[in-house]
Design a protein around this motif. Structure first.
Motif, PDB file in Angstrom:
ATOM      1  N   GLU A  46     -11.160  35.338  76.760  1.00 46.93           N
ATOM      2  CA  GLU A  46     -10.913  33.972  76.293  1.00 46.93           C
ATOM      3  C   GLU A  46     -11.481  33.684  74.908  1.00 46.93           C
ATOM      4  O   GLU A  46     -11.045  32.741  74.234  1.00 46.93           O
ATOM      5  CB  GLU A  46     -11.521  32.983  77.292  1.00 46.93           C
ATOM      6  CG  GLU A  46     -13.019  33.197  77.503  1.00 46.93           C
ATOM      7  CD  GLU A  46     -13.586  32.346  78.619  1.00 46.93           C
ATOM      8  OE1 GLU A  46     -12.992  31.290  78.908  1.00 46.93           O
ATOM      9  OE2 GLU A  46     -14.617  32.744  79.192  1.00 46.93           O
ATOM     10  N   PHE A  47     -12.466  34.480  74.456  1.00 49.86           N
ATOM     11  CA  PHE A  47     -13.078  34.238  73.160  1.00 49.86           C
ATOM     12  C   PHE A  47     -12.554  35.157  72.057  1.00 49.86           C
ATOM     13  O   PHE A  47     -13.020  35.099  70.923  1.00 49.86           O
ATOM     14  CB  PHE A  47     -14.601  34.361  73.255  1.00 49.86           C
ATOM     15  CG  PHE A  47     -15.219  33.286  74.104  1.00 49.86           C
ATOM     16  CD1 PHE A  47     -15.153  31.959  73.722  1.00 49.86           C
ATOM     17  CD2 PHE A  47     -15.852  33.603  75.307  1.00 49.86           C
ATOM     18  CE1 PHE A  47     -15.716  30.956  74.498  1.00 49.86           C
ATOM     19  CE2 PHE A  47     -16.417  32.609  76.097  1.00 49.86           C
ATOM     20  CZ  PHE A  47     -16.347  31.276  75.691  1.00 49.86           C
ATOM     21  N   SER A  48     -11.591  35.996  72.367  1.00 47.60           N
ATOM     22  CA  SER A  48     -10.978  36.862  71.359  1.00 47.60           C
ATOM     23  C   SER A  48      -9.945  36.039  70.592  1.00 47.60           C
ATOM     24  O   SER A  48      -8.754  36.040  70.902  1.00 47.60           O
ATOM     25  CB  SER A  48     -10.336  38.088  72.010  1.00 47.60           C
ATOM     26  OG  SER A  48     -11.306  39.031  72.407  1.00 47.60           O
ATOM     27  N   THR A  49     -10.425  35.366  69.558  1.00 52.01           N
ATOM     28  CA  THR A  49      -9.587  34.442  68.797  1.00 52.01           C
ATOM     29  C   THR A  49      -8.877  35.078  67.615  1.00 52.01           C
ATOM     30  O   THR A  49      -8.079  34.422  66.942  1.00 52.01           O
ATOM     31  CB  THR A  49     -10.456  33.286  68.275  1.00 52.01           C
ATOM     32  OG1 THR A  49     -11.558  33.831  67.535  1.00 52.01           O
ATOM     33  CG2 THR A  49     -10.998  32.453  69.429  1.00 52.01           C
ATOM     34  N   TYR A  50      -9.184  36.329  67.344  1.00 49.32           N
ATOM     35  CA  TYR A  50      -8.585  37.015  66.191  1.00 49.32           C
ATOM     36  C   TYR A  50      -8.253  38.448  66.560  1.00 49.32           C
ATOM     37  O   TYR A  50      -9.068  39.107  67.216  1.00 49.32           O
ATOM     38  CB  TYR A  50      -9.574  36.985  65.014  1.00 49.32           C
ATOM     39  CG  TYR A  50      -9.013  37.542  63.723  1.00 49.32           C
ATOM     40  CD1 TYR A  50      -8.311  36.728  62.845  1.00 49.32           C
ATOM     41  CD2 TYR A  50      -9.183  38.880  63.409  1.00 49.32           C
ATOM     42  CE1 TYR A  50      -7.788  37.245  61.668  1.00 49.32           C
ATOM     43  CE2 TYR A  50      -8.654  39.400  62.228  1.00 49.32           C
ATOM     44  CZ  TYR A  50      -7.966  38.576  61.364  1.00 49.32           C
ATOM     45  OH  TYR A  50      -7.445  39.090  60.205  1.00 49.32           O
ATOM     46  N   PRO A  51      -7.047  38.920  66.167  1.00 48.44           N
ATOM     47  CA  PRO A  51      -5.998  38.179  65.478  1.00 48.44           C
ATOM     48  C   PRO A  51      -5.326  37.158  66.386  1.00 48.44           C
ATOM     49  O   PRO A  51      -5.473  37.211  67.610  1.00 48.44           O
ATOM     50  CB  PRO A  51      -5.023  39.273  65.046  1.00 48.44           C
ATOM     51  CG  PRO A  51      -5.208  40.355  66.067  1.00 48.44           C
ATOM     52  CD  PRO A  51      -6.669  40.334  66.419  1.00 48.44           C
ATOM     53  N   VAL A  52      -4.578  36.246  65.782  1.00 48.09           N
ATOM     54  CA  VAL A  52      -4.007  35.145  66.559  1.00 48.09           C
ATOM     55  C   VAL A  52      -2.981  35.617  67.566  1.00 48.09           C
ATOM     56  O   VAL A  52      -2.719  34.934  68.564  1.00 48.09           O
ATOM     57  CB  VAL A  52      -3.388  34.085  65.630  1.00 48.09           C
ATOM     58  CG1 VAL A  52      -4.460  33.410  64.802  1.00 48.09           C
ATOM     59  CG2 VAL A  52      -2.326  34.705  64.707  1.00 48.09           C
TER      60      VAL A  52
END
Length: 310
Positions: free
Chosen positions: A83-89
């Protein structure tokens, strides 16, 4: 969620960006290490992990690992990220958690490789019991450890040559940034803020080493009486130290900016505040030890270059 333990366990800190001092923005897509190298041969072994064939259903439960996977061009093999893997979009984000991992939920993804940064709740043994291969990428303490993790992930995913290219580009970019920094007769001092209770980092941390390479002096080194690498300072100590630069790694989590800092009692007289040298970092880049550490170093160098000469 307590911020400091997460930082200490996950590298040191927080994502870079549109800072008050004009930090460079980053692309929504990572620069990859694409090459025309021949397909990697399997089986491969890294540490205690052996893969008989190239993994095609990778689950990443660590934001930094996710960035590394995509950087080495293994993104198409990643089927789910935390859930916190915001990159790459475009990473396939799910509600899977790296902080409270659930073996059954992970197994439902039918992964052939799971990458984590911590063995929380003995999740590794739980997954091993389900015949699921895991690979740990703990918080790096040095740049060399970051380079090693990128190389390991490249090897495990069949992208060794791409990983080598990423590492070399990082080395070159970091060296050029520091080389191009103007020389000063008197080094600049800085305060690095992790949260609004004034937790910070010393020069002994991964983050602190980046600042040191740019010739900046950390006010926390002299003020640290706790002996920890992540001391908590007082407002009085920070004001008295009068840093030339302030770096905020709590812009997303805590809504901090030059405006909020200037409103703090006694802070309006600090050199960094008076000169507009309060740099807003993007919490994510600043808390990860992957390829975008170059962006963090660029923000540091840009701020140092713009600071007035005393």
């Amino acid at each position: 969620m307590r911020r400091i333990p997460l930082i200490a366990a996950a590298f040191t800190v927080v994502t870079l960006a549109t800072g008050v001092a004009g930090c460079a923005s980053t692309s929504d897509k990572p620069r990859t290490g694409s090459t025309s190298a021949a397909p990697a041969a399997f089986p491969v072994t890294v540490g205690s992990v052996t893969l008989e064939k190239r993994p095609e259903r990778i689950v990443s439960l660590a934001p930094t690992a996710t960035e590394m996977l995509f950087a080495v061009d293994a993104g198409k093999q990643v089927i789910a990220v935390d859930e916190f893997s915001t990159y790459p979009v475009d990473a396939p984000k799910t509600n899977l958690s790296g902080y409270t991992p659930n073996a059954e939920a992970i197994a439902q993804q039918k992964p052939d490789l799971v990458v984590l940064s911590d063995d929380t709740n003995k999740i590794v043994s739980q997954l091993q019991a389900l015949k699921i291969t895991t690979f740990l990428t703990p918080a790096a303490k040095t740049l060399d450890e970051t380079y090693g993790q990128i190389a390991d992930i490249g090897k495990l995913t069949g992208h060794g040559a791409e990983a080598e290219a990423v590492v070399q580009r990082m080395r070159d970019d970091l060296a050029k940034l520091v080389k191009d920094l103007p020389k000063r007769s008197k080094p600049l001092t800085y305060y690095y803020e992790l949260d609004t209770t004034y937790y910070t980092v010393t020069s002994k941390t991964f983050i602190g080493a980046l600042f040191a390479s740019a010739g900046l002096v950390n006010i926390a080194d002299a003020a640290n009486t706790s002996g920890t690498e992540y001391p908590q300072l007082s407002a009085e100590v920070i004001v008295k130290a009068n840093p030339d630069l302030i770096f905020l790694a709590d812009t997303k989590c805590c809504g901090q900016s030059q405006a909020t800092v200037a409103k703090r009692a006694g802070w309006s007289g600090i050199t960094a505040v008076k000169n507009g040298q309060v740099v807003a970092l993007d919490d994510d880049i600043a808390s990860r030890w992957g390829p975008r550490v170059v962006d963090l170093q660029r923000a540091i160098v840009d701020a140092a270059a713009k600071a007035p000469v005393s």
